[in-house]
Design an enzyme around this catalytic site. Structure first.
Site, PDB file in Angstrom:
ATOM      1  N   CYS A  79      12.118  39.091  19.670  1.00 57.57           N
ATOM      2  CA  CYS A  79      12.550  38.389  20.877  1.00 57.57           C
ATOM      3  C   CYS A  79      14.067  38.511  20.946  1.00 57.57           C
ATOM      4  O   CYS A  79      14.783  37.932  20.117  1.00 57.57           O
ATOM      5  CB  CYS A  79      12.119  36.925  20.813  1.00 57.57           C
ATOM      6  N   CYS A 124      10.194  28.843  22.007  1.00 56.26           N
ATOM      7  CA  CYS A 124      10.642  29.014  23.379  1.00 56.26           C
ATOM      8  C   CYS A 124      11.547  27.883  23.830  1.00 56.26           C
ATOM      9  O   CYS A 124      11.245  26.717  23.664  1.00 56.26           O
ATOM     10  CB  CYS A 124       9.430  29.061  24.278  1.00 56.26           C
ATOM     11  N   GLU A 127      21.391  34.930  19.011  1.00 48.94           N
ATOM     12  CA  GLU A 127      20.189  34.688  18.227  1.00 48.94           C
ATOM     13  C   GLU A 127      19.090  35.658  18.645  1.00 48.94           C
ATOM     14  O   GLU A 127      18.935  35.977  19.821  1.00 48.94           O
ATOM     15  CB  GLU A 127      19.718  33.246  18.422  1.00 48.94           C
ATOM     16  N   CYS A 143      23.827  31.389  28.383  1.00 53.54           N
ATOM     17  CA  CYS A 143      23.141  31.609  29.665  1.00 53.54           C
ATOM     18  C   CYS A 143      23.816  30.774  30.746  1.00 53.54           C
ATOM     19  O   CYS A 143      24.099  29.591  30.530  1.00 53.54           O
ATOM     20  CB  CYS A 143      21.667  31.219  29.557  1.00 53.54           C
ATOM     21  N   CYS A 194      18.865  26.016  33.055  1.00 52.96           N
ATOM     22  CA  CYS A 194      17.564  25.396  33.325  1.00 52.96           C
ATOM     23  C   CYS A 194      17.487  24.087  32.538  1.00 52.96           C
ATOM     24  O   CYS A 194      17.913  24.009  31.378  1.00 52.96           O
ATOM     25  CB  CYS A 194      16.433  26.337  32.931  1.00 52.96           C
ATOM     26  N   CYS A 203      15.970  23.945  28.880  1.00 50.39           N
ATOM     27  CA  CYS A 203      16.298  25.034  27.960  1.00 50.39           C
ATOM     28  C   CYS A 203      17.575  24.754  27.180  1.00 50.39           C
ATOM     29  O   CYS A 203      18.604  24.385  27.750  1.00 50.39           O
ATOM     30  CB  CYS A 203      16.448  26.336  28.744  1.00 50.39           C
TER      31      CYS A 203
END
Length: 436
Positions: free
Chosen positions: A179, A407, A161, A186, A190, A193
């Protein structure tokens, strides 16, 4: 963002002086660079016999980028590299300039569509296995504020993305931030996230990072003025590709280094490595807590990279590059958003020098998360506590919330497992929107 970090910094990056960012790079119409001094050669070269195929010269000495380019991808190569490719096929060096224009300005996606190049050259490139390296856009989602999230289907059928964020300023032209993702998924997981919850597959290649910027330019029909490595993934865990992509974005696509931000949640030894390159880009560190104990509950990888070690590396980064470090701080209601946390954060930054900027990011909701977004009043109180202690602070404006493009919200179920290609199982657009 490392995805685990935030696009909060985006709004602030975008508000930098556009005059400083704007170079004479424009989106070019369907024209091709020509050279008067090669007119005669061009005429002869563009009318090869149908059976002629050019082979690369075995005696040519290519650059290291070409020699190490096992996948034979043209995107990501510099103008000098592309000139060498042309020379390897017995072409004049100016053909490399034409290649550069076709790839980065015209954004041609297939070698066979390089119609301005001699047929023999095109055929030779194809038979030698060279390709542009562009991937198709699988789908897109547009938010009410004009932010667009793109899902790009890679060669191995995994999806990444990237987000285009337009900022319209009454005082000047529109600014457009891309972005970009640096990994497929990932590995850092976290707790707040979405990307980490979707799993991890692999690092992106340099051209797979660069093509995200070109895709945003194509969708918006406008040049990208700012790039933030705040999409899916941890950029510092793919630093080699990130640095190669950074070079291409700066030199070939003509985006100023100061308009590029590299974000990290913190990976041991990588901030030192980045500092050694003396880039003029911004380093954004995802802090999210004012002390080690709290940070470990939010960022699991913090156990291997203590807060004091991060702060020391950030201080040395400033000394090495003379570039101020920005800290991203995701505000989680009832977890790290108390005024006491703000005071502790201010004391931490003052201990290590007044060379930092704090970006506050109110938490954006994600499916299955126990975290909540703090109230505007709480966010204002946190910011005021920092400002009263002379800490430079900004609060990011949420963009792309309706498209799950804000975010910490980037996630798709094909970042871990590839798309199924059977025609009867191909997803509909509505399925993808839900998955994101």
């Amino acid at each position: 963002m490392t995805t685990s970090s935030s696009m909060a910094f985006i709004h602030n990056v975008c508000s930098a002086s556009f005059t400083r960012a704007f170079r004479t790079r424009t989106l070019v119409p369907n024209t091709i660079i020509s050279s008067q001094k090669h007119n005669n050669l061009t005429t002869a070269a563009t009318t090869p016999t149908p059976t002629l195929t050019l082979k690369p010269s075995s005696s040519s000495s290519s650059s290291s980028r070409i020699q190490n380019n096992d996948s034979k991808v043209l995107l990501g190569l510099s103008e000098a590299d592309l000139q060498q490719v042309a020379l390897d096929f017995g072409q004049q060096g100016y053909r490399g300039k034409q290649l550069h224009h076709l790839i980065y300005q015209r954004k041609i996606r297939q070698v066979e569509d390089f119609s301005q190049l001699p047929q023999a050259f095109r055929k030779g490139l194809q038979e030698a296995g060279w390709r542009v390296g562009r991937s198709p856009i699988h789908s897109s989602v547009t938010a009410a504020d004009g932010t667009i999230k793109l899902l790009i289907k890679l060669e191995d059928n995994r999806l990444i993305e990237t987000v285009g964020i337009p900022v319209v300023d009454e005082k000047g032209p529109m600014r457009l931030t891309a972005c970009v993702s640096s990994q497929v998924g990932c590995p850092l997981r976290c707790s707040f996230c979405a990307t980490g919850k979707g799993g991890f597959s692999r690092n992106l290649q340099p051209h797979e990072i660069v093509e995200q910027v070109l895709a945003v330019e194509e969708i918006f029909k406008h040049r990208v003025t700012n790039v933030v490595f705040m999409g899916m993934g941890e950029p510092m865990m793919n630093l080699k590709s990130v640095l190669e992509a950074h070079r291409c974005l700066n030199k070939d696509i003509q985006i100023g280094q100061r308009m590029i931000t590299i974000s990290t949640v913190g990976v041991p030894n990588t901030i030192k490595r980045l500092a050694s390159h003396k880039l003029q880009s911004t380093l954004a560190v995802s802090l999210h807590a004012p002390n080690q104990k709290l940070r470990e509950t939010i960022v699991p990888s913090a156990k291997s990279y203590p807060l004091n070690a991060i702060m020391n590396d950030c201080k040395n980064y400033f000394l090495e590059t003379n570039r101020r470090v920005s800290f991203e701080y995701a505000l989680l209601a009832g977890v790290n958003d108390a005024v006491e946390h703000a005071i502790e954060l201010a004391e931490l930054l003052q201990e290590w020098g007044r060379i930092y900027h704090v970006n506050l990011i109110p938490f954006n909701p994600i499916e299955g998360s126990e975290f909540k977004r703090p109230s505007k009043r709480q966010v204002s109180a946190f910011a005021a506590a920092l400002e009263s202690r002379k800490i430079t602070v900004s609060t990011r404006q949420t963009r792309g919330l309706e498209a799950n493009a804000a975010c910490g919200q980037l996630r798709n179920k094909f970042q871990k497992d590839p798309l199924v290609l059977d025609s009867d199982l191909v997803q509909t657009e509505s399925d993808v929107a839900v998955a994101c």
